[in-house]
Structures are given as C-alpha cells and as structure tokens.
Design a protein around this motif. Structure first.
Motif, PDB file in Angstrom:
ATOM      1  N   ARG A 162       0.835  -1.199   0.000  1.00 34.08           N
ATOM      2  CA  ARG A 162       0.000   0.000   0.000  1.00 34.08           C
ATOM      3  C   ARG A 162       0.872   1.252   0.000  1.00 34.08           C
ATOM      4  NH1 ARG A 162      -2.214  -0.734   4.492  1.00 34.08           N
ATOM      5  NH2 ARG A 162      -3.763  -2.228   3.757  1.00 34.08           N
ATOM      6  N   GLY A 163       0.652   2.110  -0.989  1.00 32.79           N
ATOM      7  CA  GLY A 163       1.403   3.353  -1.072  1.00 32.79           C
ATOM      8  C   GLY A 163       2.676   3.275  -1.889  1.00 32.79           C
ATOM      9  N   ILE A 164       3.042   2.078  -2.391  1.00 30.53           N
ATOM     10  CA  ILE A 164       4.230   1.948  -3.223  1.00 30.53           C
ATOM     11  C   ILE A 164       3.874   2.356  -4.650  1.00 30.53           C
ATOM     12  CG2 ILE A 164       5.926   0.328  -4.149  1.00 30.53           C
ATOM     13  CD1 ILE A 164       5.788  -1.214  -1.595  1.00 30.53           C
ATOM     14  N   GLN A 165       4.644   3.288  -5.216  1.00 36.85           N
ATOM     15  CA  GLN A 165       4.319   3.834  -6.520  1.00 36.85           C
ATOM     16  C   GLN A 165       4.383   2.783  -7.621  1.00 36.85           C
ATOM     17  OE1 GLN A 165       6.641   6.534  -9.504  1.00 36.85           O
ATOM     18  NE2 GLN A 165       6.076   7.837  -7.784  1.00 36.85           N
ATOM     19  N   PHE A 166       5.334   1.858  -7.523  1.00 34.24           N
ATOM     20  CA  PHE A 166       5.459   0.828  -8.550  1.00 34.24           C
ATOM     21  C   PHE A 166       4.193  -0.022  -8.637  1.00 34.24           C
ATOM     22  CE2 PHE A 166       6.800  -3.627  -9.487  1.00 34.24           C
ATOM     23  CZ  PHE A 166       7.065  -3.451 -10.830  1.00 34.24           C
ATOM     24  N   PHE A 167       3.636  -0.382  -7.505  1.00 35.43           N
ATOM     25  CA  PHE A 167       2.402  -1.178  -7.489  1.00 35.43           C
ATOM     26  C   PHE A 167       1.227  -0.372  -8.019  1.00 35.43           C
ATOM     27  CE2 PHE A 167      -1.331  -2.948  -5.241  1.00 35.43           C
ATOM     28  CZ  PHE A 167      -1.279  -4.239  -5.745  1.00 35.43           C
ATOM     29  N   ARG A 204       1.427   2.003 -10.255  1.00 29.30           N
ATOM     30  CA  ARG A 204       1.597   2.145 -11.707  1.00 29.30           C
ATOM     31  C   ARG A 204       1.299   0.842 -12.434  1.00 29.30           C
ATOM     32  NH1 ARG A 204       6.540   2.707 -12.431  1.00 29.30           N
ATOM     33  NH2 ARG A 204       7.482   3.410 -10.489  1.00 29.30           N
ATOM     34  N   LEU A 205       1.492  -0.290 -11.777  1.00 24.90           N
ATOM     35  CA  LEU A 205       1.138  -1.562 -12.406  1.00 24.90           C
ATOM     36  C   LEU A 205      -0.368  -1.658 -12.651  1.00 24.90           C
ATOM     37  CD1 LEU A 205       3.357  -4.261 -10.637  1.00 24.90           C
ATOM     38  CD2 LEU A 205       3.419  -3.584 -13.032  1.00 24.90           C
ATOM     39  N   LYS A 206      -1.162  -1.140 -11.736  1.00 24.77           N
ATOM     40  CA  LYS A 206      -2.607  -1.204 -11.888  1.00 24.77           C
ATOM     41  C   LYS A 206      -3.112  -0.292 -12.998  1.00 24.77           C
ATOM     42  CE  LYS A 206      -3.386  -0.272  -7.548  1.00 24.77           C
ATOM     43  NZ  LYS A 206      -4.087  -0.037  -6.263  1.00 24.77           N
ATOM     44  N   LEU A 207      -2.303   0.679 -13.421  1.00 23.75           N
ATOM     45  CA  LEU A 207      -2.724   1.591 -14.486  1.00 23.75           C
ATOM     46  C   LEU A 207      -2.781   0.916 -15.848  1.00 23.75           C
ATOM     47  CD1 LEU A 207      -0.755   4.835 -13.535  1.00 23.75           C
ATOM     48  CD2 LEU A 207      -3.145   4.309 -13.089  1.00 23.75           C
ATOM     49  N   PHE A 208      -2.096  -0.240 -16.011  1.00 27.20           N
ATOM     50  CA  PHE A 208      -2.120  -0.942 -17.291  1.00 27.20           C
ATOM     51  C   PHE A 208      -3.535  -1.381 -17.664  1.00 27.20           C
ATOM     52  CE2 PHE A 208       2.476  -1.559 -16.562  1.00 27.20           C
ATOM     53  CZ  PHE A 208       2.941  -1.191 -17.817  1.00 27.20           C
ATOM     54  N   TRP A 209      -4.340  -1.752 -16.677  1.00 29.40           N
ATOM     55  CA  TRP A 209      -5.680  -2.273 -16.940  1.00 29.40           C
ATOM     56  C   TRP A 209      -6.768  -1.297 -16.495  1.00 29.40           C
ATOM     57  CZ3 TRP A 209      -1.688  -4.907 -14.574  1.00 29.40           C
ATOM     58  CH2 TRP A 209      -1.115  -5.928 -15.333  1.00 29.40           C
ATOM     59  N   MET A 210      -6.425  -0.040 -16.349  1.00 24.93           N
ATOM     60  CA  MET A 210      -7.372   0.950 -15.856  1.00 24.93           C
ATOM     61  C   MET A 210      -7.624   2.009 -16.933  1.00 24.93           C
ATOM     62  SD  MET A 210      -7.108   3.148 -12.324  1.00 24.93           S
ATOM     63  CE  MET A 210      -6.624   1.651 -11.449  1.00 24.93           C
ATOM     64  N   PRO A 211      -8.877   2.230 -17.327  1.00 22.84           N
ATOM     65  CA  PRO A 211      -9.153   3.299 -18.308  1.00 22.84           C
ATOM     66  C   PRO A 211      -8.737   4.667 -17.777  1.00 22.84           C
ATOM     67  CG  PRO A 211     -11.050   1.842 -18.045  1.00 22.84           C
ATOM     68  CD  PRO A 211     -10.081   1.479 -16.965  1.00 22.84           C
ATOM     69  N   ALA A 212      -8.493   5.577 -18.702  1.00 24.32           N
ATOM     70  CA  ALA A 212      -7.975   6.893 -18.317  1.00 24.32           C
ATOM     71  C   ALA A 212      -8.954   7.655 -17.428  1.00 24.32           C
ATOM     72  CB  ALA A 212      -7.653   7.709 -19.569  1.00 24.32           C
ATOM     73  N   LYS A 213     -10.267   7.482 -17.655  1.00 21.70           N
ATOM     74  CA  LYS A 213     -11.233   8.247 -16.874  1.00 21.70           C
ATOM     75  C   LYS A 213     -11.378   7.725 -15.445  1.00 21.70           C
ATOM     76  CE  LYS A 213     -15.164   5.507 -18.573  1.00 21.70           C
ATOM     77  NZ  LYS A 213     -16.484   5.581 -19.254  1.00 21.70           N
ATOM     78  N   HIS A 214     -10.898   6.509 -15.188  1.00 20.22           N
ATOM     79  CA  HIS A 214     -10.982   5.929 -13.843  1.00 20.22           C
ATOM     80  C   HIS A 214      -9.644   5.966 -13.111  1.00 20.22           C
ATOM     81  CE1 HIS A 214     -15.033   4.633 -14.627  1.00 20.22           C
ATOM     82  NE2 HIS A 214     -14.669   3.873 -15.640  1.00 20.22           N
ATOM     83  N   ILE A 218       9.993  -1.260 -17.667  1.00 17.69           N
ATOM     84  CA  ILE A 218      11.415  -1.467 -17.392  1.00 17.69           C
ATOM     85  C   ILE A 218      11.609  -2.012 -15.984  1.00 17.69           C
ATOM     86  CG2 ILE A 218      13.635  -0.306 -17.123  1.00 17.69           C
ATOM     87  CD1 ILE A 218      12.813   1.603 -19.323  1.00 17.69           C
ATOM     88  N   GLN A 219      10.912  -1.430 -15.024  1.00 16.18           N
ATOM     89  CA  GLN A 219      11.019  -1.923 -13.652  1.00 16.18           C
ATOM     90  C   GLN A 219      10.514  -3.360 -13.531  1.00 16.18           C
ATOM     91  OE1 GLN A 219       8.917   1.228 -11.446  1.00 16.18           O
ATOM     92  NE2 GLN A 219      10.861   1.628 -10.415  1.00 16.18           N
ATOM     93  N   LEU A 220       9.432  -3.683 -14.214  1.00 13.03           N
ATOM     94  CA  LEU A 220       8.885  -5.039 -14.140  1.00 13.03           C
ATOM     95  C   LEU A 220       9.844  -6.054 -14.753  1.00 13.03           C
ATOM     96  CD1 LEU A 220       6.464  -6.772 -13.360  1.00 13.03           C
ATOM     97  CD2 LEU A 220       5.487  -6.309 -15.604  1.00 13.03           C
ATOM     98  N   ILE A 221      10.481  -5.705 -15.869  1.00 16.52           N
ATOM     99  CA  ILE A 221      11.457  -6.611 -16.493  1.00 16.52           C
ATOM    100  C   ILE A 221      12.638  -6.844 -15.556  1.00 16.52           C
ATOM    101  CG2 ILE A 221      13.089  -6.829 -18.399  1.00 16.52           C
ATOM    102  CD1 ILE A 221      11.070  -5.346 -20.144  1.00 16.52           C
ATOM    103  N   CYS A 222      13.128  -5.799 -14.917  1.00 13.95           N
ATOM    104  CA  CYS A 222      14.234  -5.954 -13.963  1.00 13.95           C
ATOM    105  C   CYS A 222      13.834  -6.837 -12.790  1.00 13.95           C
ATOM    106  CB  CYS A 222      14.686  -4.582 -13.473  1.00 13.95           C
ATOM    107  SG  CYS A 222      15.452  -3.538 -14.732  1.00 13.95           S
ATOM    108  N   LEU A 223      12.609  -6.690 -12.302  1.00 10.21           N
ATOM    109  CA  LEU A 223      12.143  -7.517 -11.191  1.00 10.21           C
ATOM    110  C   LEU A 223      12.065  -8.987 -11.590  1.00 10.21           C
ATOM    111  CD1 LEU A 223      10.954  -7.776  -8.348  1.00 10.21           C
ATOM    112  CD2 LEU A 223       8.703  -7.287  -9.332  1.00 10.21           C
ATOM    113  N   VAL A 224      11.558  -9.254 -12.781  1.00  8.53           N
ATOM    114  CA  VAL A 224      11.449 -10.646 -13.249  1.00  8.53           C
ATOM    115  C   VAL A 224      12.834 -11.256 -13.431  1.00  8.53           C
ATOM    116  CG1 VAL A 224      10.673 -12.097 -15.155  1.00  8.53           C
ATOM    117  CG2 VAL A 224       9.198 -10.277 -14.306  1.00  8.53           C
ATOM    118  N   LEU A 225      13.777 -10.500 -13.973  1.00  3.50           N
ATOM    119  CA  LEU A 225      15.138 -11.010 -14.151  1.00  3.50           C
ATOM    120  C   LEU A 225      15.796 -11.306 -12.805  1.00  3.50           C
ATOM    121  CD1 LEU A 225      16.481  -8.763 -17.065  1.00  3.50           C
ATOM    122  CD2 LEU A 225      15.836 -11.181 -17.157  1.00  3.50           C
TER     123      LEU A 225
END
Length: 431
Positions: A262-267, A269-279, A300-307
């Motif tokens: 909760r409150g982590i910016q990376f998390f 921003r991950l939710k923004l991939f499946w969120m419409p712009a108006k929401h 980029i951050q997600l790829i680094c985390l997976v690696l």
C-alpha cells in the motif's frame, strides 16, 4: 505396506519397525489423509482475510474506540489464535510448524561455536573473498534500502536516522552469527515497514464520518526491544509453537506482504495498465508525465524484477548481488529515455502526498499572480490621472432621463455609477 502383505499393524508401529509404505494410498511418511490439502487452502485464505478484516476494524462503527483500536493493533495475533483453535476443533491433521524438542544445536556433530576454517585447506580463505564481496554488496544494499524506506519524509520522524550505527550493528551481528553457525542477521524490509505502520498516530475523529489525520510515528525503543526479546524467548515456547499450522503462517506472510504494498508507486503504476484513463486516480506524475512514458518506465522496472527473481531461484544465484548492483547502471541509462523533470516525478524519494501539496501551492501561487496582474491591468485601464487643480473644478455628469431606447448607452452616465468614479469624487471633495 504392500497390498500382498497380510500384516495389519498400526502406522506408528510400522514406522517404529522401519517399514516402507507402498501403494497408491501411501506416501513417503505414511498413508495419505483425505481433505488435508483443501483444509490447508481454507486456513491459508481465511488467515489472510481475517487479518485484513481485523486490521480495518478500527474504522468500524461498532464498539467503543478503545476496543476497536485494541483489536486492530493485535489483528495478526488474534488471527493466529483463532485459526489454531479452529484447526484443533476440526481435527484434520494439517502440517504444523517444525520446532526442535530441546535447546541445543541442530546437528549432533557440532557445538555452539564452530571453526571458521574447519578441515578446509588454507587457500579457501583467499577464495572466499569473492563471494564475501558479493554478500557484502547485497547486505549493504538491503540494509540501506530498508533504512531509507523506514525514514521516508511522509512518516514525519523527528529523531535521527542512524544509518551508520545500524550498519555497524549488522556487521557485528554477522560476525557473531558466523562464529556460532547461525543464520545471518540482516534487515527485514517487510517486517520493518509493518512495524512502522503499527506505530502510526492518528487524530481523534471529532465529527461523524470524519477521516482521521496522520500525525506521526511513536518513536520509542520499547517495541523493538520487546520484539527481539520475545523472539529470543521463543526457543523455550516450542511446546506451544508446534501447534501452529504452516498454512496459517503462510497466510500471515501474505497479509504482511500485501499490506506493505500500500502506497508503493510501482504497485500503483502496475494497476494503471488495466485501468481506463477516466478511472485513473489523481496521481501527481500523471499530471506532468505522458501515460505512455509512465507505462514504459513501469515496464522497465517489471522486467528488472522478473530477471532478478529468475536469477535468485536458479543456479546462478551467486551473481544475484551483482545484478542488484547493475540496477544502478540501468537507472543511469534511463536518463537517455526520460527527461530529468519526468524522472523527478516517476523516481523521486518525495512521497505522493508531499508532491501534491507542493504542486497545489505552485498552482495557487501562479493563479494568484495572474489574478493580481489582471486586477492591476483593469485598475490601470479604468483609472483617470487628474491633477489636483483639475479635480477641484471637476463636475460630475448627471444621469440623463430623456433616453427613450433602453439599448442606448451613454458612457458618461454609466461612468458616474462606477465605484472608481465615486471614490475619485469623494477624494476631490475632501481636497
């Protein structure tokens, strides 16, 4: 036991006689017990759900404030007690926490202290410098990252951070643990964040429906001292700890991990991939950075985390510290794809709330400055510069009442009704 065997003996006696379990209904340690896996899943998810519910019980409408605060503060402990009692009442043999039966070293062929070199040849000391350097990098970054997260500005800490003292204590405890053959004493990021969250101080709600405001952290040493004292005393509570089911512990770990997100910016921003712009929420970086660049930075951050995770669970885990260090160069390479202003919003230590406050102040200052300029321009356009001699003989035009058409406007008649003209008239009369 095999199906062709005619012996019918209890399972415990078969284990005592070192018998082997054979057949589709038997496992390595004995016959399979039905419904164990399903019961473990129930315990796992129920522990997570109950911990989350009890933690949010503080904002409930039921019971007095002190009762709700107490239940919320001891949410994890109450959850473990409830789930252990539930597991005992149901009676399904779920896997329990494995604890030693006596206070002694795990292996019988060693004592409390071990020789650092042991039977190894002398040149292994020199060869160990390379993995020791990698471990040093990993421990240093783990400690400093945990310390930076705990000492964030949004926590409103008043006392000093003590980075060097913390690192010194970690180094001393690493030496003690190595001599005794114990697991290394390192920073626990998730536990540290959870500890800080449990010490938050909020304002009392004076009106119904009013949300409490965050005031700061109770900065003291009592909880830290008691936590590690109880951890040390846990070696004498093995007769009680052995009743805790492992799915309950895994559910507690899941709750601690999810609550720390909760409150982590990376998390976010991950939710923004499946969120419409108006929401999408009103994040400060969405105001100043294009959405495609926000997604690119998150990818980029997600790829680094997976690696990093792939390397950690593979046989190449020995180079994991080097890969963590390589993230510094990855961050430096981002300067080629993003401007400094964009990175200041996407990768800044300043918390989201502080950024919004600063951005709001800047916008308010700009609006105030623009309104001030507009007022000055209007005053300059409507003011009349008259000398003192001219103002004495100034005659105020009278409003004419012989207009027949309401759409006709006489400038002098309308000017005499303005506040600026009346103030100017009053000034001339006083002269």
């Amino acid at each position: 036991m095999s199906e062709s065997s005619t012996w019918k003996i209890p399972v415990q006696e078969c284990r005592y006689l070192h018998g082997e379990f054979q057949g589709p209904a038997c496992g390595r340690d004995g016959p399979y017990t039905p419904d164990v896996f399903f019961w473990c899943c129930i315990l796992f998810f129920a522990t997570f759900a109950l911990s989350s519910f009890l933690k949010k019980f503080k904002t409930s409408r039921y019971f007095p404030t002190r009762v709700r605060s107490t239940v919320s503060d001891f949410a994890v402990f109450l959850t473990i007690v409830i789930m252990v009692l539930l597991d005992f009442v149901v009676g399904i043999p779920s896997p329990k926490l494995h604890v030693p039966h006596a206070f002694k070293p795990t292996r019988d062929d060693r004592g409390w202290f071990i020789n650092p070199i042991g039977p190894n040849p002398w040149w292994t000391v020199l060869a160990a410098l390379v993995p020791a350097l990698l471990c040093t990098i990993l421990i240093f970054m783990d400690q400093q990252i945990s310390a930076v997260i705990v000492n964030r500005k949004e926590h409103k800490l008043k006392k000093g951070c003590g980075y060097h003292l913390d690192l010194f204590m970690v180094a001393v405890m690493l030496g003690v643990c190595s001599v005794m053959g114990l697991p290394w004493f390192v920073a626990a990021t998730v536990l540290s964040i959870t500890h800080v969250n449990s010490l938050k101080v909020e304002s009392d709600c004076s009106a119904p429906g009013e949300q409490p405001k965050f005031l700061g952290i109770r900065e003291q040493r009592v909880t830290g001292l008691l936590i590690f004292a109880l951890m040390g005393c846990s070696v004498f509570f093995t007769s009680v700890l052995k009743f805790i089911p492992m799915p309950v512990l895994y559910g507690v770990f899941l709750y601690m991990g999810v609550s720390s997100l909760r409150g982590i910016q990376f998390f976010d921003r991950l939710k923004l991939f499946w969120m419409p712009a108006k929401h999408q929420p009103d994040f400060i970086y969405l105001r100043h950075v294009p959405l495609r660049k926000v997604h690119f930075f998150t990818a980029i951050q997600l790829i680094c985390l997976v690696l990093l995770w792939t390397i950690k669970v593979s046989r190449a885990a020995i180079i994991f510290p080097l890969m963590v260090l390589a993230l510094v160069f990855v961050r430096k390479a981002m300067d080629l794809c993003f401007s400094k202003r964009e990175l200041s919003f996407l990768d800044d230590l300043m918390p989201e709330r502080k950024k919004k406050l600063d951005d709001g102040r800047n916008e308010a200052g700009e609006e105030e400055e623009e309104s001030q300029k507009a007022m000055e321009a209007a005053a300059a356009a409507s003011s009349v510069q008259l000398s003192v001699g001219q103002t004495r003989d100034l005659e105020i035009p009278k409003q004419s009442s012989d207009r027949t058409d309401p759409s006709e406007i006489i400038i002098l008649d309308e000017m005499s009704q303005t506040p600026v003209w009346k103030a100017l008239t009053l000034k001339t009369e006083t002269l």
